[in-house]
Design an enzyme around this catalytic site. Structure first.
Site, PDB file in Angstrom:
ATOM      1  N   PRO A   1       0.957  -1.258  -0.025  1.00  0.00           N
ATOM      2  CA  PRO A   1      -0.054   0.053  -0.015  1.00  0.00           C
ATOM      3  C   PRO A   1       0.865   1.265   0.207  1.00  0.00           C
ATOM      4  CG  PRO A   1       0.077  -1.068   2.062  1.00  0.00           C
ATOM      5  CD  PRO A   1       0.657  -2.056   1.249  1.00  0.00           C
ATOM      6  N   MET A   2       0.573   2.375  -0.782  1.00  0.00           N
ATOM      7  CA  MET A   2       1.167   3.473  -1.013  1.00  0.00           C
ATOM      8  C   MET A   2      -0.032   4.505  -1.333  1.00  0.00           C
ATOM      9  SD  MET A   2       4.322   2.527  -3.255  1.00  0.00           S
ATOM     10  CE  MET A   2       3.529   1.357  -4.570  1.00  0.00           C
ATOM     11  N   THR A   3       0.044   5.520  -0.491  1.00  0.00           N
ATOM     12  CA  THR A   3      -0.694   6.598  -0.278  1.00  0.00           C
ATOM     13  C   THR A   3      -0.605   7.475  -1.555  1.00  0.00           C
ATOM     14  OG1 THR A   3      -1.351   6.727   1.819  1.00  0.00           O
ATOM     15  CG2 THR A   3      -1.866   8.574   0.555  1.00  0.00           C
TER      16      THR A   3
ATOM     17  N   GLN B   1      -7.070  -2.007   2.185  1.00  0.00           N
ATOM     18  CA  GLN B   1      -6.544  -1.694   3.363  1.00  0.00           C
ATOM     19  C   GLN B   1      -7.161  -0.817   3.978  1.00  0.00           C
ATOM     20  OE1 GLN B   1      -3.124   0.859   4.429  1.00  0.00           O
ATOM     21  NE2 GLN B   1      -1.898  -1.030   4.511  1.00  0.00           N
TER      22      GLN B   1
ATOM     23  N   HIS C   1      -4.724  -1.763   8.638  1.00  0.00           N
ATOM     24  CA  HIS C   1      -3.580  -1.183   8.994  1.00  0.00           C
ATOM     25  C   HIS C   1      -3.273  -1.059  10.397  1.00  0.00           C
ATOM     26  CE1 HIS C   1      -0.180   1.155   8.453  1.00  0.00           C
ATOM     27  NE2 HIS C   1      -0.471   2.120   7.526  1.00  0.00           N
TER      28      HIS C   1
ATOM     29  N   TYR D   1       0.163   4.549  13.312  1.00  0.00           N
ATOM     30  CA  TYR D   1      -1.163   5.054  13.353  1.00  0.00           C
ATOM     31  C   TYR D   1      -2.086   4.454  14.495  1.00  0.00           C
ATOM     32  CZ  TYR D   1       0.535   6.730   8.857  1.00  0.00           C
ATOM     33  OH  TYR D   1       1.331   7.487   7.840  1.00  0.00           O
TER      34      TYR D   1
END
Length: 329
Positions: free
Chosen positions: A22-24, A96, A144, A149
């Site tokens: 996952p990559m924003t 995610q 996540h 977080y």
């Protein structure tokens, strides 16, 4: 076993061992994925990534984030074009689910500020987003619980100073994340895989550790496994580094060893064009240290990375550069 060996994750058959991490990407105005989001994930699917994990998608509670261009998992119709595009390319995709915790600007919920009622509210927010992911056609869900977080803030003793049932011992620090896992699991079809991503390091502290020993890590991960996790995604900055002194086993290896669950290794797997770590990865797969390999930044400027790397066509791959984080194709 090699990177091209198929793998069965829950009821989902993956064609190979490669996962897109996952990559924003900030391409979802108002929290709604734009048309280009579907094209972005489709390109990676049609080029051979075995499982795509979306960028973090925010659960439907105001405390989850301040971001306005990060996607939210609140309406299945917002996501159908994404899952349909990936499936049309023969791919598989996991959603995610994410809550920023104290990384949210302005008003935020953290281990120090949340009441037991707030805990229940966030558990339900994750469950509701899981229902949306099912209706939207995703093949799997990932929670996540890494990188500092909200869920990770409960796992990390530096940010969890609670003295009630959600703080103190490793097992109690894992209690809230385990409630989230159980609530999400209850919304998914029995064969739909549920992955939990965790880490030692944080975005704000690369030296952080949620566990100082394998025994402490076991006490944190076992409640997540018991609550219904099907796999553990162990995020490291450098996947080849041992997680604890006295063993070459990496973090994903310890997760698999301690829980018996399949694990995903990740962390600087392929920043260069020559895929220098392939031998180490395939050795880890063959010896059962971990089961899947997640790749991130090299895929930003190389949608065809999986196909080219597995074929040994390294001269066609661009090495990762920081500027690639601004491209989107």
């Amino acid at each position: 076993m090699t990177l091209t060996t198929p793998f069965r994750l829950g009821g989902l058959t993956l064609p190979n061992r490669l996962v897109m991490a996952p990559m924003t990407r900030f391409r979802s105005p108002g929290g709604v994925p734009a048309a280009e989001v579907a094209d972005y994930y489709r390109r990676r699917a049609e080029n051979g990534v075995g499982l795509i994990v979306t960028e973090g998608t925010l659960v439907g509670h105001p405390s989850a984030s301040h971001e306005t261009t990060v996607p939210r998992m609140v309406d299945p119709s917002h996501w159908r074009h994404v899952t349909d595009s990936v499936h049309a390319a023969g791919g598989r995709i996991a959603a995610q689910l994410w809550h920023l915790g104290s990384e949210r600007e302005g008003w935020s919920w953290t281990p120090s500020t949340m009441s037991v009622s707030d805990v229940d509210t966030i558990v339900e927010a994750f469950a509701a987003s899981a229902r949306v992911a099912v209706e939207a056609g995703f093949d799997a869900v990932e929670i996540h619980a890494a990188h500092g977080y909200l869920l990770d803030e409960f796992l990390w003793p530096e940010t969890n100073r609670r003295t009630d049932a959600f703080g103190g011992t490793p097992g109690r620090r894992a209690a809230f994340p385990a409630l989230v896992v159980g609530a999400v699991r209850a919304q998914l079809p029995a064969a739909m895989p549920l992955i939990v991503r965790f880490s030692q390091f944080k975005e704000r502290d690369y030296t952080a550790r949620i566990a100082a020993s394998p025994a402490e890590l076991a006490a944190l991960l076992e409640p997540l496994a018991a609550a219904g996790a099907d796999a553990l995604h162990a995020s490291q900055r450098r996947f080849w580094e041992p997680a604890f002194d006295g063993s070459p086993r990496n973090l994903a290896g310890w997760a698999r060893h301690l829980t018996g669950l399949p694990s995903i290794t990740v962390g600087s797997v392929a920043l260069g064009s020559d895929f220098a770590h392939r031998q180490r990865l395939e050795s880890g797969l063959d010896q059962g240290e971990f089961d899947l390999v997640a790749v991130g930044r090299i895929l930003l400027a190389n949608p065809s990375w999986a196909r080219l790397a597995l074929a040994g066509r390294f001269e066609e791959i661009r090495s990762y550069e920081k500027a690639h984080e601004d491209v989107y194709f």
